[in-house]
Design a protein around this motif. Structure first.
Motif, PDB file in Angstrom:
ATOM      1  N   GLY A  50     -34.931 -12.787  16.155  1.00  0.00           N
ATOM      2  CA  GLY A  50     -35.699 -13.978  15.810  1.00  0.00           C
ATOM      3  C   GLY A  50     -36.835 -14.228  16.778  1.00  0.00           C
ATOM      4  N   HIS A  51     -36.563 -14.062  18.060  1.00  0.00           N
ATOM      5  CA  HIS A  51     -37.622 -14.249  19.064  1.00  0.00           C
ATOM      6  C   HIS A  51     -38.787 -13.281  18.811  1.00  0.00           C
ATOM      7  CE1 HIS A  51     -35.110 -17.015  21.089  1.00  0.00           C
ATOM      8  NE2 HIS A  51     -34.415 -16.157  21.831  1.00  0.00           N
ATOM      9  N   GLY A  76     -42.008  -7.301   8.231  1.00  0.00           N
ATOM     10  CA  GLY A  76     -40.663  -7.196   7.701  1.00  0.00           C
ATOM     11  C   GLY A  76     -39.584  -7.285   8.745  1.00  0.00           C
ATOM     12  N   VAL A  77     -38.389  -7.633   8.280  1.00  0.00           N
ATOM     13  CA  VAL A  77     -37.189  -7.671   9.097  1.00  0.00           C
ATOM     14  C   VAL A  77     -36.108  -6.884   8.366  1.00  0.00           C
ATOM     15  CG1 VAL A  77     -35.402  -9.109  10.152  1.00  0.00           C
ATOM     16  CG2 VAL A  77     -37.776  -9.921  10.083  1.00  0.00           C
ATOM     17  N   LEU A  78     -35.451  -6.009   9.078  1.00  0.00           N
ATOM     18  CA  LEU A  78     -34.370  -5.201   8.506  1.00  0.00           C
ATOM     19  C   LEU A  78     -33.081  -5.492   9.250  1.00  0.00           C
ATOM     20  CD1 LEU A  78     -33.442  -2.692   6.711  1.00  0.00           C
ATOM     21  CD2 LEU A  78     -33.848  -1.349   8.775  1.00  0.00           C
ATOM     22  N   ASP A  79     -32.052  -5.873   8.494  1.00  0.00           N
ATOM     23  CA  ASP A  79     -30.715  -6.030   9.060  1.00  0.00           C
ATOM     24  C   ASP A  79     -29.730  -5.706   7.943  1.00  0.00           C
ATOM     25  OD1 ASP A  79     -28.224  -6.917  10.097  1.00  0.00           O
ATOM     26  OD2 ASP A  79     -29.274  -8.241  11.487  1.00  0.00           O
ATOM     27  N   THR A  80     -29.246  -4.476   7.946  1.00  0.00           N
ATOM     28  CA  THR A  80     -28.379  -4.024   6.858  1.00  0.00           C
ATOM     29  C   THR A  80     -27.035  -4.727   6.864  1.00  0.00           C
ATOM     30  OG1 THR A  80     -27.629  -2.176   8.234  1.00  0.00           O
ATOM     31  CG2 THR A  80     -29.478  -1.759   6.725  1.00  0.00           C
ATOM     32  N   HIS A  81     -26.610  -5.237   8.009  1.00  0.00           N
ATOM     33  CA  HIS A  81     -25.327  -5.935   8.089  1.00  0.00           C
ATOM     34  C   HIS A  81     -25.446  -7.412   7.707  1.00  0.00           C
ATOM     35  CE1 HIS A  81     -23.344  -2.495   9.881  1.00  0.00           C
ATOM     36  NE2 HIS A  81     -24.325  -2.403  10.763  1.00  0.00           N
ATOM     37  N   HIS A  82     -26.639  -7.970   7.858  1.00  0.00           N
ATOM     38  CA  HIS A  82     -26.842  -9.399   7.585  1.00  0.00           C
ATOM     39  C   HIS A  82     -28.129  -9.592   6.778  1.00  0.00           C
ATOM     40  CE1 HIS A  82     -23.649 -10.292  10.467  1.00  0.00           C
ATOM     41  NE2 HIS A  82     -24.245  -9.464  11.302  1.00  0.00           N
ATOM     42  N   PRO A  83     -28.173  -9.135   5.504  1.00  0.00           N
ATOM     43  CA  PRO A  83     -29.414  -9.251   4.720  1.00  0.00           C
ATOM     44  C   PRO A  83     -29.848 -10.688   4.493  1.00  0.00           C
ATOM     45  CG  PRO A  83     -27.557  -8.564   3.349  1.00  0.00           C
ATOM     46  CD  PRO A  83     -27.094  -8.474   4.764  1.00  0.00           C
ATOM     47  N   ASP A  84     -28.895 -11.604   4.354  1.00  0.00           N
ATOM     48  CA  ASP A  84     -29.267 -13.009   4.153  1.00  0.00           C
ATOM     49  C   ASP A  84     -29.944 -13.573   5.405  1.00  0.00           C
ATOM     50  OD1 ASP A  84     -28.165 -12.857   1.653  1.00  0.00           O
ATOM     51  OD2 ASP A  84     -26.273 -13.830   2.204  1.00  0.00           O
ATOM     52  N   ARG A  85     -29.443 -13.169   6.566  1.00  0.00           N
ATOM     53  CA  ARG A  85     -30.039 -13.623   7.813  1.00  0.00           C
ATOM     54  C   ARG A  85     -31.445 -13.053   7.971  1.00  0.00           C
ATOM     55  NH1 ARG A  85     -26.739 -12.083  13.061  1.00  0.00           N
ATOM     56  NH2 ARG A  85     -25.139 -13.281  11.953  1.00  0.00           N
ATOM     57  N   VAL A 140     -39.162  -5.805  12.634  1.00  0.00           N
ATOM     58  CA  VAL A 140     -38.044  -6.041  13.545  1.00  0.00           C
ATOM     59  C   VAL A 140     -36.764  -5.523  12.899  1.00  0.00           C
ATOM     60  CG1 VAL A 140     -36.684  -7.763  14.795  1.00  0.00           C
ATOM     61  CG2 VAL A 140     -39.155  -8.085  14.521  1.00  0.00           C
ATOM     62  N   ILE A 141     -36.036  -4.706  13.631  1.00  0.00           N
ATOM     63  CA  ILE A 141     -34.713  -4.277  13.199  1.00  0.00           C
ATOM     64  C   ILE A 141     -33.693  -5.104  13.958  1.00  0.00           C
ATOM     65  CG2 ILE A 141     -33.074  -2.375  13.036  1.00  0.00           C
ATOM     66  CD1 ILE A 141     -35.375  -0.434  12.923  1.00  0.00           C
ATOM     67  N   GLY A 142     -32.957  -5.939  13.211  1.00  0.00           N
ATOM     68  CA  GLY A 142     -31.992  -6.843  13.816  1.00  0.00           C
ATOM     69  C   GLY A 142     -32.428  -8.284  13.637  1.00  0.00           C
ATOM     70  N   ALA A 143     -31.601  -9.080  12.984  1.00  0.00           N
ATOM     71  CA  ALA A 143     -31.970 -10.464  12.691  1.00  0.00           C
ATOM     72  C   ALA A 143     -31.127 -11.463  13.473  1.00  0.00           C
ATOM     73  CB  ALA A 143     -31.837 -10.733  11.183  1.00  0.00           C
ATOM     74  N   ALA A 180     -33.504 -12.308   5.533  1.00  0.00           N
ATOM     75  CA  ALA A 180     -34.378 -13.039   4.618  1.00  0.00           C
ATOM     76  C   ALA A 180     -34.723 -14.416   5.168  1.00  0.00           C
ATOM     77  CB  ALA A 180     -33.714 -13.159   3.257  1.00  0.00           C
ATOM     78  N   ALA A 181     -33.719 -15.102   5.737  1.00  0.00           N
ATOM     79  CA  ALA A 181     -33.943 -16.435   6.280  1.00  0.00           C
ATOM     80  C   ALA A 181     -34.900 -16.403   7.469  1.00  0.00           C
ATOM     81  CB  ALA A 181     -32.614 -17.060   6.695  1.00  0.00           C
ATOM     82  N   LEU A 182     -34.912 -15.300   8.193  1.00  0.00           N
ATOM     83  CA  LEU A 182     -35.822 -15.160   9.324  1.00  0.00           C
ATOM     84  C   LEU A 182     -37.218 -14.762   8.875  1.00  0.00           C
ATOM     85  CD1 LEU A 182     -36.491 -14.915  12.343  1.00  0.00           C
ATOM     86  CD2 LEU A 182     -35.491 -12.624  12.301  1.00  0.00           C
ATOM     87  N   ALA A 183     -37.319 -13.772   8.001  1.00  0.00           N
ATOM     88  CA  ALA A 183     -38.614 -13.197   7.655  1.00  0.00           C
ATOM     89  C   ALA A 183     -39.468 -14.097   6.769  1.00  0.00           C
ATOM     90  CB  ALA A 183     -38.414 -11.851   6.972  1.00  0.00           C
ATOM     91  N   MET A 184     -38.887 -14.650   5.752  1.00  0.00           N
ATOM     92  CA  MET A 184     -39.686 -15.334   4.725  1.00  0.00           C
ATOM     93  C   MET A 184     -40.486 -16.523   5.253  1.00  0.00           C
ATOM     94  SD  MET A 184     -37.162 -14.946   1.427  1.00  0.00           S
ATOM     95  CE  MET A 184     -38.288 -15.848   0.364  1.00  0.00           C
ATOM     96  N   PRO A 185     -39.911 -17.422   6.068  1.00  0.00           N
ATOM     97  CA  PRO A 185     -40.724 -18.537   6.575  1.00  0.00           C
ATOM     98  C   PRO A 185     -41.876 -18.097   7.479  1.00  0.00           C
ATOM     99  CG  PRO A 185     -38.374 -18.994   6.824  1.00  0.00           C
ATOM    100  CD  PRO A 185     -38.501 -17.545   6.478  1.00  0.00           C
ATOM    101  N   LEU A 186     -41.782 -16.867   7.995  1.00  0.00           N
ATOM    102  CA  LEU A 186     -42.814 -16.354   8.894  1.00  0.00           C
ATOM    103  C   LEU A 186     -43.809 -15.449   8.169  1.00  0.00           C
ATOM    104  CD1 LEU A 186     -40.529 -15.510  11.960  1.00  0.00           C
ATOM    105  CD2 LEU A 186     -42.021 -17.507  11.671  1.00  0.00           C
ATOM    106  N   GLY A 187     -43.714 -15.396   6.859  1.00  0.00           N
ATOM    107  CA  GLY A 187     -44.659 -14.610   6.076  1.00  0.00           C
ATOM    108  C   GLY A 187     -44.278 -13.160   5.892  1.00  0.00           C
ATOM    109  N   GLY A 188     -43.067 -12.793   6.280  1.00  0.00           N
ATOM    110  CA  GLY A 188     -42.624 -11.410   6.144  1.00  0.00           C
ATOM    111  C   GLY A 188     -41.622 -11.233   5.022  1.00  0.00           C
ATOM    112  N   ARG A 189     -41.115 -10.005   4.901  1.00  0.00           N
ATOM    113  CA  ARG A 189     -40.121  -9.678   3.879  1.00  0.00           C
ATOM    114  C   ARG A 189     -38.855  -9.177   4.553  1.00  0.00           C
ATOM    115  NH1 ARG A 189     -42.323  -4.977   0.554  1.00  0.00           N
ATOM    116  NH2 ARG A 189     -40.213  -5.138  -0.345  1.00  0.00           N
ATOM    117  N   ALA A 190     -37.752  -9.363   3.868  1.00  0.00           N
ATOM    118  CA  ALA A 190     -36.488  -8.787   4.310  1.00  0.00           C
ATOM    119  C   ALA A 190     -36.299  -7.458   3.598  1.00  0.00           C
ATOM    120  CB  ALA A 190     -35.333  -9.732   3.987  1.00  0.00           C
TER     121      ALA A 190
END
Length: 311
Positions: A17-18, A33-42, A9-12, A44-54
């Motif tokens: 999130g959906h 994985g989730v990629l969001d260059t403007h909000h890397p912390d967001r 997903v590009i955009g956190a 990470a907070a989205l991807a990690m609990p779902l088993g993915g990487r930021a």
């Protein structure tokens, strides 16, 4: 292709999130994985609990995924879509497909050249399918759609036409075999600096007339549609999932209890994944159909601008 698809997903933001949660829970796919260059912390907070990487690097992100959802602000949909297609990835783009026809055409051409699937998130087609509305053998004579919502900071990079009205523009195009031939409109520019309320009337070459009323500055939500057929009328309340049908055609009164209608996003994403695997000939909404809705939306915006200049 791997039996289990790796979703990215590009955009956190909210829509990112959906989509991330769908990739994490639907069968045959995992969230990689989730990629969001403007909000890397967001991210990470989205991807990690779902088993993915930021991810912060685009190349590394594309190496880790098979399919990509573009859930960034609409104004940069084309940028992410074209990058993913260039990397050889099938894509699901939230609506609108792009904000210019030139960019929509680039996406369509790139996907065709690479043999990749492009789906677009006009998810309410799922509900019409569940209702059985696409199976009505008559052409509608008139459509009246209202889509109102209160003020929000979401999607302010585009007008209410590209944010809200485009849902109903797509449904009108899907219901009618005619082509739009004229558009009239009037609107209001308010808190976003762009069109925050708009009303448009579109005439089609087969006599079909569609009237659209969209606002993101209304006191409350209202989402309704009225369809007039030669044999009767259909009135739908999208919020309560109730409808009144005086046509002779049987529609599913319990459509809102079907799995697809209960989770339109899941059904839309599953349709995309089925097309990627070759299990379906196409996603629920193709890039070409999304471009057609965009074309009409831009015609509405031009009509609004023409109306303002003519005052």
């Amino acid at each position: 292709m791997a039996e289990i698809l790796r979703g990215g997903v590009i955009g956190a933001g909210v829509f990112g999130g959906h989509h991330a949660r769908k990739y994490a829970t639907l069968p045959g796919v995992v969230l990689s994985g989730v990629l969001d260059t403007h909000h890397p912390d967001r991210a990470a907070a989205l991807a990690m609990p779902l088993g993915g990487r930021a991810f912060s690097d685009l190349t590394e992100f594309f190496d880790a995924v098979d399919v990509v959802t573009i859930a960034t602000p609409a104004s940069v949909h084309a940028e992410g879509a074209l990058a993913a297609l260039a990397a050889g990835k099938h894509i699901y783009v939230e609506k609108p497909l792009a904000i210019t026809l030139a960019d929509a055409d680039r996406i369509i051409a790139a996907a065709a050249k690479a043999g990749l699937v492009v789906a677009c998130g006009h998810q309410q087609r799922v509900m019409f399918q569940a209702m059985g509305l696409f199976d009505v053998p008559e052409q509608p004579l008139r459509l009246e759609a209202v889509r109102h919502g209160p003020k929000s900071e979401r999607s302010l990079d585009v007008s209410t036409v590209l944010d809200l009205m485009i849902h109903d523009l797509d449904l009108a195009l899907a219901l009618s075999t005619g082509e739009p031939v004229s558009v009239e409109g009037e609107g209001t520019i308010d808190y976003s600096g762009g069109w925050d309320a708009a009303r448009a009337e579109v005439s089609f070459d087969n006599g079909f007339t569609a009237v659209f009323d969209a606002s993101r500055m209304a006191p409350a939500q209202k989402r309704t549609m009225k369809l007039v057929y030669p044999s009767g009328e259909l009135e739908i309340d999208f919020l309560t999932h109730e409808f009144r049908n005086t046509t002779p055609y049987a529609l599913n009164p319990d459509y809102d209890q079907t799995p697809a209608a209960k989770d339109q996003l899941a059904a839309s994403v599953e349709g995309f994944l089925a097309a990627v695997r070759g299990e379906a000939p196409r996603p629920i909404v193709t890039a070409g159909e999304a471009a057609r809705a965009l074309d009409l939306a831009l015609a509405v915006e031009q009509a609004l601008e023409d109306g303002r200049q003519g005052r």
